[in-house]
Write a protein that holds these residues in place. Structure first.
Motif, PDB file in Angstrom:
ATOM      1  N   GLY A  12       0.838  -1.009   0.008  1.00  0.00           N
ATOM      2  CA  GLY A  12       0.302  -0.288  -0.495  1.00  0.00           C
ATOM      3  C   GLY A  12       0.779   1.482  -0.202  1.00  0.00           C
ATOM      4  O   GLY A  12      -0.058   2.171  -0.201  1.00  0.00           O
ATOM      5  N   ALA A  13       2.098   1.164   0.714  1.00  0.00           N
ATOM      6  CA  ALA A  13       3.042   2.218   0.316  1.00  0.00           C
ATOM      7  C   ALA A  13       3.295   3.064  -1.228  1.00  0.00           C
ATOM      8  O   ALA A  13       3.217   3.674  -0.858  1.00  0.00           O
ATOM      9  N   ASP A  14       3.454   1.959  -1.428  1.00  0.00           N
ATOM     10  CA  ASP A  14       4.001   2.798  -3.168  1.00  0.00           C
ATOM     11  C   ASP A  14       2.513   2.755  -3.522  1.00  0.00           C
ATOM     12  O   ASP A  14       2.927   4.392  -4.958  1.00  0.00           O
ATOM     13  N   GLU A  15       1.073   2.887  -3.774  1.00  0.00           N
ATOM     14  CA  GLU A  15       0.247   3.698  -4.254  1.00  0.00           C
ATOM     15  C   GLU A  15      -0.522   4.539  -3.178  1.00  0.00           C
ATOM     16  O   GLU A  15      -0.076   5.825  -4.199  1.00  0.00           O
ATOM     17  N   LEU A  16       0.091   4.510  -2.319  1.00  0.00           N
ATOM     18  CA  LEU A  16       0.296   5.919  -1.207  1.00  0.00           C
ATOM     19  C   LEU A  16       0.830   6.268  -1.033  1.00  0.00           C
ATOM     20  O   LEU A  16       0.472   8.592  -1.523  1.00  0.00           O
ATOM     21  N   CYS A  17       2.324   6.594  -1.049  1.00  0.00           N
ATOM     22  CA  CYS A  17       3.211   7.603  -1.380  1.00  0.00           C
ATOM     23  C   CYS A  17       3.735   8.172  -2.079  1.00  0.00           C
ATOM     24  O   CYS A  17       5.349   8.918  -2.164  1.00  0.00           O
ATOM     25  N   GLN A  18       3.481   7.058  -3.408  1.00  0.00           N
ATOM     26  CA  GLN A  18       3.749   8.153  -5.104  1.00  0.00           C
ATOM     27  C   GLN A  18       5.444   7.526  -5.014  1.00  0.00           C
ATOM     28  O   GLN A  18       6.241   7.987  -5.195  1.00  0.00           O
ATOM     29  N   ILE A  36      14.266  11.473  -5.574  1.00  0.00           N
ATOM     30  CA  ILE A  36      13.812  10.611  -4.999  1.00  0.00           C
ATOM     31  C   ILE A  36      11.978  10.374  -4.500  1.00  0.00           C
ATOM     32  O   ILE A  36      11.959  11.298  -4.391  1.00  0.00           O
ATOM     33  N   GLU A  37      11.904   8.988  -4.915  1.00  0.00           N
ATOM     34  CA  GLU A  37      10.858   8.662  -4.252  1.00  0.00           C
ATOM     35  C   GLU A  37      10.683   8.184  -3.095  1.00  0.00           C
ATOM     36  O   GLU A  37      11.021   8.284  -2.518  1.00  0.00           O
ATOM     37  N   LYS A  38       8.763   9.411  -2.696  1.00  0.00           N
ATOM     38  CA  LYS A  38       8.334   8.467  -1.052  1.00  0.00           C
ATOM     39  C   LYS A  38       9.280   9.466  -0.333  1.00  0.00           C
ATOM     40  O   LYS A  38       9.906   9.205   0.360  1.00  0.00           O
ATOM     41  N   HIS A  39      10.013  10.528  -1.184  1.00  0.00           N
ATOM     42  CA  HIS A  39      10.901  11.046  -0.437  1.00  0.00           C
ATOM     43  C   HIS A  39      10.251  11.746   1.375  1.00  0.00           C
ATOM     44  O   HIS A  39      10.476  12.033   1.963  1.00  0.00           O
ATOM     45  N   LEU A  40       9.192  12.266   1.085  1.00  0.00           N
ATOM     46  CA  LEU A  40       8.446  13.435   2.163  1.00  0.00           C
ATOM     47  C   LEU A  40       7.453  12.320   3.172  1.00  0.00           C
ATOM     48  O   LEU A  40       8.428  11.791   4.381  1.00  0.00           O
ATOM     49  N   LEU A  41       7.532  10.916   2.654  1.00  0.00           N
ATOM     50  CA  LEU A  41       7.854   9.729   4.125  1.00  0.00           C
ATOM     51  C   LEU A  41       8.841   9.712   4.518  1.00  0.00           C
ATOM     52  O   LEU A  41       9.000   9.365   5.946  1.00  0.00           O
ATOM     53  N   ILE A  92      19.124   2.717   3.998  1.00  0.00           N
ATOM     54  CA  ILE A  92      17.945   2.009   3.786  1.00  0.00           C
ATOM     55  C   ILE A  92      16.948   2.882   3.629  1.00  0.00           C
ATOM     56  O   ILE A  92      15.854   2.686   2.908  1.00  0.00           O
ATOM     57  N   LEU A  93      16.883   4.228   4.821  1.00  0.00           N
ATOM     58  CA  LEU A  93      15.814   5.318   4.830  1.00  0.00           C
ATOM     59  C   LEU A  93      15.999   5.579   3.100  1.00  0.00           C
ATOM     60  O   LEU A  93      14.410   6.238   2.459  1.00  0.00           O
ATOM     61  N   TRP A  94      16.970   5.842   2.535  1.00  0.00           N
ATOM     62  CA  TRP A  94      16.711   6.193   1.262  1.00  0.00           C
ATOM     63  C   TRP A  94      17.638   5.230   0.437  1.00  0.00           C
ATOM     64  O   TRP A  94      17.835   5.716  -1.017  1.00  0.00           O
ATOM     65  N   ARG A  95      17.054   3.957   1.048  1.00  0.00           N
ATOM     66  CA  ARG A  95      17.332   3.411  -0.754  1.00  0.00           C
ATOM     67  C   ARG A  95      16.158   2.770  -1.426  1.00  0.00           C
ATOM     68  O   ARG A  95      14.991   3.232  -2.221  1.00  0.00           O
ATOM     69  N   PRO A  96      16.777   3.257  -3.032  1.00  0.00           N
ATOM     70  CA  PRO A  96      16.057   3.618  -4.296  1.00  0.00           C
ATOM     71  C   PRO A  96      15.138   2.840  -4.375  1.00  0.00           C
ATOM     72  O   PRO A  96      15.055   1.436  -3.495  1.00  0.00           O
ATOM     73  N   LYS A  97      13.920   2.718  -4.859  1.00  0.00           N
ATOM     74  CA  LYS A  97      13.151   1.455  -4.586  1.00  0.00           C
ATOM     75  C   LYS A  97      13.086  -0.079  -5.439  1.00  0.00           C
ATOM     76  O   LYS A  97      13.624   0.256  -7.150  1.00  0.00           O
ATOM     77  N   GLU A  98      13.214   0.134  -5.019  1.00  0.00           N
ATOM     78  CA  GLU A  98      13.710  -1.709  -5.662  1.00  0.00           C
ATOM     79  C   GLU A  98      12.369  -3.264  -5.472  1.00  0.00           C
ATOM     80  O   GLU A  98      12.072  -2.936  -3.905  1.00  0.00           O
ATOM     81  N   GLY A  99      11.108  -3.206  -7.028  1.00  0.00           N
ATOM     82  CA  GLY A  99      10.187  -3.942  -6.776  1.00  0.00           C
ATOM     83  C   GLY A  99      10.973  -4.960  -6.547  1.00  0.00           C
ATOM     84  O   GLY A  99      11.518  -6.035  -6.111  1.00  0.00           O
ATOM     85  N   PHE A 100       9.763  -5.742  -5.260  1.00  0.00           N
ATOM     86  CA  PHE A 100       9.719  -6.990  -4.339  1.00  0.00           C
ATOM     87  C   PHE A 100       9.979  -8.437  -6.291  1.00  0.00           C
ATOM     88  O   PHE A 100      10.857  -9.118  -5.751  1.00  0.00           O
ATOM     89  N   SER A 101       9.532  -8.335  -7.480  1.00  0.00           N
ATOM     90  CA  SER A 101       9.835  -8.773  -7.826  1.00  0.00           C
ATOM     91  C   SER A 101      11.006  -8.894  -8.770  1.00  0.00           C
ATOM     92  O   SER A 101      12.158  -9.712  -8.898  1.00  0.00           O
ATOM     93  N   ASP A 102      11.364  -7.760  -8.663  1.00  0.00           N
ATOM     94  CA  ASP A 102      12.893  -7.760  -8.606  1.00  0.00           C
ATOM     95  C   ASP A 102      13.816  -7.711  -7.638  1.00  0.00           C
ATOM     96  O   ASP A 102      15.219  -8.212  -7.434  1.00  0.00           O
TER      97      ASP A 102
END
Length: 551
Positions: free
Chosen positions: A359-365, A436-441, A455-465
């Protein structure tokens, strides 16, 4: 996680149909009950119980001595039911959190009841005095429900597979199974023969709206960052209600790491003595495995690394698609690791309640294609659209892969208070910032030292990747596996073979074949293939986007 199954108005003896409910027995391995509703013709309810909160009285169908005319089967968790009890003066007869639904309905009706539920749920409630059946589902569809409705026949089940074959009970063989819409309640009347007729459909809660119920959520202050921290912390804390061991799916990404850190923090504050278990999965060289190990060491969890080989991964595809009832490419890719780690948790540990970061990716872009959004308003519209269809993709994935192995998943990022507040923030502040995506969060937790800063600033890594190494991605493994199994001519004719959502790659064709073997003629269970928006690539893997970068 439990399983619910009910039929009303069957022209076939219900005793010959209950075997269909066995298809969802995995959802509730602790107990089973099926009952024909007394003095009502052709009505039957079945329940598969996973004991999490109330081991003794949680078995259903639920009936109360004070409300004997009400029958209910329910899958979910209702938080702060004691607060509701105090607010309205209800006399509870059990320790089951679901009991509050019956009291709320009796007090103010079905829409009133649904609007006062802080939690996730799918329920079927029967009022034998009014001869009414009510079906309801939570705002984001975290708990699943499917319906089959035609010519006086109504059937409801946690998974579509439990309704397959029941269409023969109807006079119309074209009847089909549909997901029950999240955030809705439906009312059916029953005639003297038990036939069901749809009377009313109500949406009781819109995504982004503040809930109507009283809450114990922290009061809002002037600081956006403080509100984000406090509300997410409260969302995690309320979900720690359980009499069974708690664990966390930990990929080492921002979402699962924050959830895990807040679980560990709140567990200590609540006096939970055992170490929280964390579970990471991937193939050798997995980027997620490395990151998750770092977070687990930092938090001091009892950490489990669940490795699977390329062969094990591709061999699981058929079972995963059957489990999901879905053929979407990114959903299937991501589900394999979650399916295998859930299997490990079920077979190798006594952990039952599992936290996850969905839900975080959808909510927090959080998806990388949000970098390409034309405007903040466009990004906001896309975020809300994703939240609206979550129940067909990521939420479906996390429910099915865990429930398949008798686990109960909890997703605090989809908490009502948290989501409504986050969506109320200026869209410009919710956009990716400085690349940086989800910068606000991320910035909201920057000085909290809950997780390692990288880890807090780790770039997005899709679970399937992330389940695969940097050198050899999981999507490449799958594509190599399916290439010789789908010929070019079949792929070329795919638009003629599959009129709905025709596959455009050998991978999607292969997935579709596996799906059609189990669920022929039901491609509409997903509205479309998940694709990154505002992007040139047709492949849903984040590693195919120009913004992608490794740790």
């Amino acid at each position: 996680m439990c399983g619910i199954w009910a039929i009303f108005g069957s022209e076939v003896n219900v005793s010959t149909l209950w075997h269909n409910s066995l298809k969802i027995a995995h959802r509730g391995p602790d107990a089973f009950r099926i009952e024909n509703v007394n003095h009502l013709k052709n009505c039957c309810m079945a329940f598969y119980h996973l004991a999490v909160v109330d081991d003794t009285f949680g078995i259903q169908p639920m009936r109360l001595h004070s409300l004997p005319h009400l029958w209910m089967i329910y899958n979910g968790e209702i938080y702060y039911q004691k607060l509701i009890q105090q607010q309205f003066g209800f006399d509870f007869e059990t320790n089951s959190d679901g009991e509050v639904i019956l009291h709320l309905y009796n007090h103010g009706g079905i829409e009133f009841a649904a609007q006062h539920l802080d939690g996730v749920f799918a329920f079927v409630l029967l009022d034998t005095l009014k001869r009414k059946v009510y079906v309801g589902r939570d705002t984001f569809g975290v708990r699943p429900a499917f319906c089959l409705v035609e010519d006086g026949f109504l059937a409801v089940c946690s998974e579509a597979k439990g309704l397959l074959g029941l269409a023969q009970c109807s006079n119309d063989q074209s009847v089909d199974i549909q997901p029950f819409p999240p955030g809705h309640v439906e009312t059916y009347s029953l005639d003297q023969g038990g036939k069901a007729k749809l009377e009313e459909v109500k949406r009781f809660h819109q995504i982004g709206d503040m809930p109507k119920y009283k809450t114990m959520a922290p009061a809002l202050v002037d600081s956006i960052s403080t509100n984000i921290r406090n509300l997410l912390d409260a969302a995690v804390k309320k979900r720690l209600m359980a009499n069974r061991p708690i664990g966390c799916l930990l990929s080492g990404g921002l979402d699962s790491s924050l959830v895990t850190a807040l679980v560990v923090k709140n567990a200590k504050e609540m006096g939970i003595k055992y170490k929280i278990r964390t579970f990471a999965t991937g193939m050798p060289g997995s980027t997620d495995i490395k990151a998750a190990r770092k977070v687990a060491d930092f938090l001091g969890t009892e950490h489990h690394e669940v490795f699977f080989s390329e062969k094990e991964g591709v061999q699981a595809l058929g079972d995963v698609i059957t489990c999901l009832e879905n053929y979407d490419i990114i959903t299937v890719r991501a589900a394999v690791g979650m399916y295998l780690v859930s299997k490990y948790i079920s077979e190798k540990t006594d952990t039952v309640v599992i936290f996850s970061g969905e839900g975080a990716d959808e909510l927090c872009q959080g998806y990388m294609y949000f970098h390409n959004a034309p405007s903040a308003d466009d990004a906001d519209v896309e975020s809300r659209r994703l939240l609206d269809v979550l129940y067909r993709y990521d939420v479906l994935r996390v429910d099915r892969t865990t429930a398949r192995w008798g686990l109960e998943v909890r997703v605090p990022f989809l908490d009502h208070q948290f989501t409504s507040y986050y969506l109320s923030i200026d869209p410009k502040l919710r956009q990716p910032k400085d690349g940086i995506e989800k910068h606000l969060l991320r910035s909201a937790f920057e000085n909290e030292r809950l997780i390692p800063n990288d880890i807090l600033w780790r770039p997005k890594e899709g679970f399937s990747d992330g389940v695969s190494s940097e050198k050899r991605s999981w999507h490449c493994v799958i594509k190599e596996f399916v290439a010789p199994r789908v010929n070019d001519e079949d792929l070329k004719n795919a638009p003629k073979t599959f009129l709905c959502n025709p596959p455009s790659s050998k991978e999607s064709y292969f997935f579709r074949q596996l799906f059609e073997d189990q669920f022929p003629g039901r491609p509409f269970w997903i509205p479309y293939y998940w694709r990154p928006k505002w992007s040139q690539t047709e492949d849903p893997s984040a590693r195919m986007l120009k913004h992608y970068k490794y740790m």
